[in-house]
Design an enzyme around this catalytic site. Structure first.
Site, mmCIF file in Angstrom:
data_model
loop_
_atom_site.group_PDB
_atom_site.id
_atom_site.type_symbol
_atom_site.label_atom_id
_atom_site.label_comp_id
_atom_site.label_asym_id
_atom_site.label_seq_id
_atom_site.Cartn_x
_atom_site.Cartn_y
_atom_site.Cartn_z
ATOM 1 N N ALA A 1 10.402 12.872 21.727
ATOM 2 C CA ALA A 1 9.420 13.640 21.243
ATOM 3 C C ALA A 1 10.127 14.737 20.110
ATOM 4 O O ALA A 1 11.330 14.963 20.084
ATOM 5 C CB ALA A 1 8.527 14.535 22.034
ATOM 6 N N GLY B 1 7.548 21.263 16.122
ATOM 7 C CA GLY B 1 8.025 22.048 14.996
ATOM 8 C C GLY B 1 8.902 22.930 15.057
ATOM 9 O O GLY B 1 9.437 23.518 14.291
ATOM 10 N N MET B 2 9.572 22.906 16.040
ATOM 11 C CA MET B 2 10.831 23.619 16.528
ATOM 12 C C MET B 2 11.881 23.065 17.131
ATOM 13 O O MET B 2 13.267 23.222 16.794
ATOM 14 C CB MET B 2 10.456 24.888 17.628
ATOM 15 C CG MET B 2 11.512 25.719 18.054
ATOM 16 S SD MET B 2 10.862 26.984 18.971
ATOM 17 C CE MET B 2 12.357 27.694 19.904
ATOM 18 N N ALA B 3 11.914 22.036 17.693
ATOM 19 C CA ALA B 3 12.840 21.197 18.525
ATOM 20 C C ALA B 3 12.311 19.703 18.705
ATOM 21 O O ALA B 3 11.301 19.323 18.396
ATOM 22 C CB ALA B 3 13.142 21.846 19.713
ATOM 23 N N GLU B 4 13.329 18.878 18.923
ATOM 24 C CA GLU B 4 13.333 17.732 19.224
ATOM 25 C C GLU B 4 13.843 17.203 20.710
ATOM 26 O O GLU B 4 14.837 18.069 20.834
ATOM 27 C CB GLU B 4 14.125 16.709 18.232
ATOM 28 C CG GLU B 4 15.282 17.042 17.929
ATOM 29 C CD GLU B 4 15.872 16.554 16.664
ATOM 30 O OE1 GLU B 4 15.237 15.436 16.042
ATOM 31 O OE2 GLU B 4 16.959 16.701 16.295
ATOM 32 N N VAL B 5 13.490 16.360 21.384
ATOM 33 C CA VAL B 5 13.921 15.908 22.458
ATOM 34 C C VAL B 5 14.243 14.660 22.575
ATOM 35 O O VAL B 5 13.568 13.777 22.138
ATOM 36 C CB VAL B 5 12.526 16.146 23.628
ATOM 37 C CG1 VAL B 5 13.133 15.901 25.120
ATOM 38 C CG2 VAL B 5 12.065 17.765 23.565
ATOM 39 N N LYS C 1 16.888 18.867 24.859
ATOM 40 C CA LYS C 1 16.053 19.499 23.791
ATOM 41 C C LYS C 1 17.001 20.271 22.753
ATOM 42 O O LYS C 1 17.539 21.081 23.161
ATOM 43 C CB LYS C 1 15.045 20.509 24.353
ATOM 44 C CG LYS C 1 14.032 21.126 23.570
ATOM 45 C CD LYS C 1 13.005 22.057 24.241
ATOM 46 C CE LYS C 1 12.070 22.434 23.423
ATOM 47 N NZ LYS C 1 10.847 23.134 23.992
ATOM 48 N N ASP D 1 0.951 28.038 27.155
ATOM 49 C CA ASP D 1 0.845 26.754 26.401
ATOM 50 C C ASP D 1 0.716 25.728 27.475
ATOM 51 O O ASP D 1 1.079 24.572 27.380
ATOM 52 C CB ASP D 1 2.276 26.676 25.596
ATOM 53 C CG ASP D 1 2.087 25.500 24.836
ATOM 54 O OD1 ASP D 1 0.631 25.238 24.297
ATOM 55 O OD2 ASP D 1 2.873 24.550 24.207
#
Length: 282
Positions: free
Chosen positions: A16, A19-23, A41, A147
């Site tokens: 995934a 907007g802030m990180a990728e996993v 992450k 969230d």
């Protein structure tokens, strides 16, 4: 993607990106050929030099690494490789509740209500643990997830349910202080007090759980809006329909459960996630 070495990990698949990180799905490569598959992450390269993003990422690591519970996705390690900060986390083999609910909608079938109750109760157990987390001194950390959404409720193929992503969680002692009145989270799953930027406690997360339960039971969102402004207004001023009016197999008990979860006034909701678990009786 082609396998990418990253410190002591090998990144094998991007799961995934936000907007802030990728996993990534990643393999930890230890001594003597020992391997462990994790979810890694990593803060996006373009944000590596942005102080606020880095501080929020460190806050997430601090909060999540302190939580050890069967219903919370565990963080194993926080580190940095060539200036890129990362979290190594438990890889939950399965799907998030958003994908599960979408599959049900495509088949025009709401989730069976005993399954929906089980999923919400397990998520509530994880939130109860986080809300009640205390420092060694006995003082509450004051964790509020902020969230809670279907994408952050992970369901394994073995039937485990885990709350994930404390990236914007509110807690005492965070390095990054959210400005007073700032709104963070996914609008569709926000409580009225979150929408208006008021102080939050765990009851805000319970409102979000109520919105998720409503969708699971009926196959549609509790608040429909053609724009963000309309959705915002509906959350603040409109009561959702009774779930029994949308699904013939639901009862007055389901209506009352959803009403208490989605009450505009936090004082009229369940007062703790633990109380909600008791009401669900699973």
């Amino acid at each position: 993607m082609q396998p990418e070495p990253f410190g002591k990990y090998l990144l094998t698949e991007r799961i995934a990106q936000g907007g802030m990180a990728e996993v990534f799905r990643a393999v930890y490569q230890g001594a003597a050929g020992v391997e462990k598959t994790v979810a890694l992450k990593r803060i996006l390269p373009a944000l590596g030099g942005a102080g606020d993003f880095v501080t929020m990422f460190i806050d997430e690591a601090r909060i999540a690494a302190s939580l050890t519970h069967v219903n919370v996705a565990q963080v194993f390690e926080f580190g940095e490789v060539a200036g890129a900060y990362y979290l190594a986390m438990e890889l939950v083999e399965g799907a998030d509740l958003g994908r599960i609910a979408e599959a049900a909608r495509r088949r025009r079938l709401p989730l069976p209500h005993p399954i929906a109750a089980f999923l919400i109760a397990e998520a509530a157990r994880g939130l109860a643990y986080a809300h009640d987390k205390r420092a060694p001194s006995g003082a509450l950390f004051g964790i509020v997830h902020r969230d809670v959404s279907p994408q952050n409720v992970l369901v394994s193929y073995a039937g485990e349910v885990k709350i994930a992503d404390f990236g914007i969680a509110k807690a005492i002692g965070k390095l990054h202080k959210t400005e007073s009145g700032a709104v963070m989270g996914k609008l569709r799953y926000m409580s009225p007090e979150q929408v208006t930027g008021e102080p939050l406690d765990g009851r805000s997360d319970l409102f979000s759980l109520g919105l998720i339960l409503f969708e699971c039971l009926t196959g549609r969102p509790a608040f429909r809006g053609a724009s963000k402004v309309e959705t915002w207004s509906a959350i603040l001023h409109t009561d959702p329909p009774k779930v029994s009016s949308l699904a013939p197999d639901l009862t007055d008990a389901h209506d009352e459960l959803c009403r208490r979860l989605m009450a505009k006034d936090p004082r009229e909701r369940f007062q703790s996630a633990e109380e909600l678990v008791g009401a669900l009786r699973v």
